[in-house]
Write an enzyme that holds these catalytic residues in place. Structure first.
Site, PDB file in Angstrom:
ATOM      1  CB  CYS A 116      -0.945  -0.010   1.195  1.00  8.02           C
ATOM      2  SG  CYS A 116      -2.075  -1.397   1.133  1.00  8.02           S
ATOM      3  CG  HIS A 256      -3.309   3.360   2.054  1.00 11.85           C
ATOM      4  ND1 HIS A 256      -3.704   2.961   0.799  1.00 11.85           N
ATOM      5  CD2 HIS A 256      -3.404   2.255   2.851  1.00 11.85           C
ATOM      6  CE1 HIS A 256      -4.006   1.678   0.827  1.00 11.85           C
ATOM      7  NE2 HIS A 256      -3.852   1.223   2.062  1.00 11.85           N
ATOM      8  CG  ASN A 286      -6.764  -0.931   0.806  1.00 13.46           C
ATOM      9  OD1 ASN A 286      -6.015  -0.482  -0.069  1.00 13.46           O
ATOM     10  ND2 ASN A 286      -6.313  -1.434   1.934  1.00 13.46           N
TER      11      ASN A 286
HETATM   12  O1  UT7 Z   1      -4.035  -1.331   3.409  1.00 17.30           O
HETATM   13  C1  UT7 Z   1      -3.079  -2.138   4.026  1.00 17.30           C
HETATM   14  C2  UT7 Z   1      -3.091  -2.000   5.508  1.00 17.30           C
HETATM   15  N1  UT7 Z   1      -4.323  -2.495   6.065  1.00 17.30           N
HETATM   16  C3  UT7 Z   1      -4.960  -1.795   6.974  1.00 17.30           C
HETATM   17  O2  UT7 Z   1      -4.559  -0.708   7.324  1.00 17.30           O
HETATM   18  C4  UT7 Z   1      -6.182  -2.438   7.624  1.00 17.30           C
HETATM   19  C5  UT7 Z   1      -6.123  -2.279   9.120  1.00 17.30           C
HETATM   20  N2  UT7 Z   1      -7.200  -2.969   9.799  1.00 17.30           N
HETATM   21  C6  UT7 Z   1      -8.483  -2.552   9.723  1.00 17.30           C
HETATM   22  O3  UT7 Z   1      -8.806  -1.614   9.025  1.00 17.30           O
HETATM   23  C7  UT7 Z   1      -9.488  -3.235  10.593  1.00 17.30           C
HETATM   24  O4  UT7 Z   1      -8.834  -4.062  11.531  1.00 17.30           O
HETATM   25  C8  UT7 Z   1     -10.524  -4.112   9.801  1.00 17.30           C
HETATM   26  C9  UT7 Z   1     -11.460  -3.205   9.046  1.00 17.30           C
HETATM   27  C10 UT7 Z   1      -9.797  -5.045   8.858  1.00 17.30           C
HETATM   28  C11 UT7 Z   1     -11.358  -4.928  10.808  1.00 17.30           C
HETATM   29  O5  UT7 Z   1     -11.988  -4.069  11.734  1.00 17.30           O
HETATM   30  P1  UT7 Z   1     -11.895  -4.364  13.309  1.00 17.30           P
HETATM   31  O6  UT7 Z   1     -12.675  -3.306  13.968  1.00 17.30           O
HETATM   32  O7  UT7 Z   1     -10.423  -4.456  13.665  1.00 17.30           O
HETATM   33  O8  UT7 Z   1     -12.626  -5.737  13.431  1.00 17.30           O
HETATM   34  P2  UT7 Z   1     -12.071  -7.121  13.993  1.00 17.30           P
HETATM   35  O9  UT7 Z   1     -11.160  -7.762  13.007  1.00 17.30           O
HETATM   36  O10 UT7 Z   1     -11.577  -6.934  15.397  1.00 17.30           O
HETATM   37  O11 UT7 Z   1     -13.424  -7.942  14.072  1.00 17.30           O
HETATM   38  C12 UT7 Z   1     -14.472  -7.561  14.982  1.00 17.30           C
HETATM   39  C13 UT7 Z   1     -15.640  -8.500  14.769  1.00 17.30           C
HETATM   40  C14 UT7 Z   1     -15.227  -9.981  14.775  1.00 17.30           C
HETATM   41  O12 UT7 Z   1     -16.270 -10.709  15.374  1.00 17.30           O
HETATM   42  P3  UT7 Z   1     -16.149 -11.202  16.902  1.00 17.30           P
HETATM   43  O13 UT7 Z   1     -14.923 -12.049  16.941  1.00 17.30           O
HETATM   44  O14 UT7 Z   1     -16.025  -9.945  17.712  1.00 17.30           O
HETATM   45  O15 UT7 Z   1     -17.431 -11.945  17.104  1.00 17.30           O
HETATM   46  C15 UT7 Z   1     -15.169 -10.322  13.308  1.00 17.30           C
HETATM   47  O16 UT7 Z   1     -15.398 -11.689  13.066  1.00 17.30           O
HETATM   48  O17 UT7 Z   1     -16.227  -8.263  13.477  1.00 17.30           O
HETATM   49  C16 UT7 Z   1     -16.303  -9.485  12.757  1.00 17.30           C
HETATM   50  N3  UT7 Z   1     -16.151  -9.198  11.345  1.00 17.30           N
HETATM   51  C17 UT7 Z   1     -17.195  -8.873  10.556  1.00 17.30           C
HETATM   52  N4  UT7 Z   1     -18.508  -8.732  10.798  1.00 17.30           N
HETATM   53  C18 UT7 Z   1     -19.288  -8.371   9.782  1.00 17.30           C
HETATM   54  C19 UT7 Z   1     -15.023  -9.192  10.599  1.00 17.30           C
HETATM   55  N5  UT7 Z   1     -15.314  -8.867   9.340  1.00 17.30           N
HETATM   56  C20 UT7 Z   1     -16.645  -8.662   9.289  1.00 17.30           C
HETATM   57  C21 UT7 Z   1     -17.523  -8.296   8.257  1.00 17.30           C
HETATM   58  N6  UT7 Z   1     -18.832  -8.145   8.537  1.00 17.30           N
HETATM   59  N7  UT7 Z   1     -17.100  -8.054   6.992  1.00 17.30           N
END
Ligand code: UT7
Length: 332
Positions: A116, A256, A286
């Site tokens: 990225c 980004h 993204n």
């Molecule tokens: O571009 C390259 C660099 N990448 C980045 O900068 C990305 C950095 N990370 C992020 O932007 C975020 O971590 C994400 C958007 C990828 C995820 O958001 P989060 O707030 O960190 O969510 P999480 O991974 O902690 O997941 C929270 C909950 C989980 O459920 P439980 O375990 O709490 O029951 C996930 O399973 O949300 C669930 N979840 C979803 N729910 C609905 C994960 N993906 C989804 C989804 N829809 N698409």
């Protein structure tokens, strides 16, 4: 000898027509518009459809758009650098394929992969060629067919990414405009949290790697988020300090587009009002190395010669950084 700077003198882009909406994704995996909008900020992303089409096809279209907008004579181009994590194939370089598709046959051309942060790395690299006097007409292409490496049964990644390509023209100038400061970093400690495990020399493609879906993007979002929020803002603040810039001196933050919450945290650290932040994540998601130049493309008519722009990125590797550019031209 006057100081030579490297300045962007034109921006072209290509985005595929097909829009993959949150509603369509919620019919494919267990997700919903509310989760995606509040956690990430994406409404839709573009997807390249069509058999046999790859990153080079989008990149070539972006170069053609650049030519239409600037009147550039492609026969004068002496360097083409392509930033991508989704090159057409391992060999040859996608830059070489793009050159052939648009009719550039004798330039130096190669790819770089900084995930990225690819556009920032690419701009830094081509600027060195220009400042040394070795190259004079440079195209920096950023093209990503992310849909080719995304598992559309994995809700943690498939809602995040989209396809897009951009092409910027970079030329020498004796004026005090263009790339003024570059603060780029990499640290491979983050490699386990954002990767495509198979298809390289460590784990070559096999039936097993395909069955185990190891050719798709794997991300531990929470870990990546934690480092992205801190490292990207730290890099930006360092660039502001060493160039004696306050928020009032900055026309735009060009971040980004991985997550609206990361963008907002960076702007807050800069004490920059939201009106000065380029945000189009809601429409494209993204697009990896294409996000920053796609913002420049969309905001081009609002940019003026001499405007201070801060570019900032964080991505796989980890790679991250920030740059100060003084914009090179008024709206045309
Ligand atoms: O571009 C390259 C660099 N990448 C980045 O900068 C990305 C950095 N990370 C992020 O932007 C975020 O971590 C994400 C958007 C990828 C995820 O958001 P989060 O707030 O960190 O969510 P999480 O991974 O902690 O997941 C929270 C909950 C989980 O459920 P439980 O375990 O709490 O029951 C996930 O399973 O949300 C669930 N979840 C979803 N729910 C609905 C994960 N993906 C989804 C989804 N829809 N698409």
């Amino acid at each position: 000898m006057p100081q030579i700077n490297a300045v962007i003198t034109g921006v072209g882009a290509f985005t595929p027509e097909y829009r993959l909406t949150n509603d369509e994704l919620s019919r494919m995996v267990d997700t919903n518009d509310e989760w995606i909008m509040t956690r990430v900020g994406i409404k839709e992303r573009r997807i390249l459809k069509g058999e046999g089409l790859g990153a080079s096809d989008m990149g070539a279209k972006a170069v053609e758009d650049l030519v239409r907008k600037t009147g550039l004579d492609l026969q004068t181009v002496d360097l083409v650098v392509c930033t991508t994590v989704t090159g057409d194939m391992v060999i040859p370089a996608t830059a070489a394929i793009i050159c052939d598709k648009v009719g550039i046959h004798k330039a130096l051309a190669f790819d770089i992969n900084a995930a990225c942060s690819g556009f920032l790395y690419g701009l830094d690299l081509v600027s060195q060629y220009i400042k040394s006097g070795s190259k004079k007409k440079v195209i920096l292409v950023s093209t990503e067919k992310m849909s080719s490496i995304v598992d559309y049964t994995d809700r943690t990644t498939c809602v995040l990414f989209g396809d897009a390509a951009t092409a910027v023209l970079v030329e020498p100038t004796e004026e005090s405009i263009g790339l003024m400061d570059s603060n780029l970093h990499a640290d491979g400690f983050g490699r386990e949290w954002l990767k495509i495990p198979a298809g390289g020399s460590v784990m070559p493609a096999s039936h097993e790697t395909v069955d185990q879906k190891k050719h798709f993007v794997y991300q531990e979002g929470k870990q990546v988020f934690k480092y992205a929020v801190t490292y990207m803002a730290d890099a930006v603040v360092e660039v502001m300090h060493r160039n004696n810039l306050k928020a009032d001196d900055i026309a735009w933050l060009v971040p980004h587009q991985a997550n609206l919450r990361i963008i907002s945290a960076t702007a807050e650290r800069m004490e920059l009002p939201s009106e000065k932040v380029m945000i189009n994540i809601q429409r494209y998601g993204n697009t990896t190395s294409a996000t920053i130049p796609l913002c420049l493309y969309e905001w081009e008519k609002q940019l003026h010669k001499g405007d201070n722009l801060i570019l900032a990125a964080f991505g796989g590797g980890f790679t991250w950084g920030a740059q100060l550019i003084k914009w090179g031209y008024d709206p045309k």
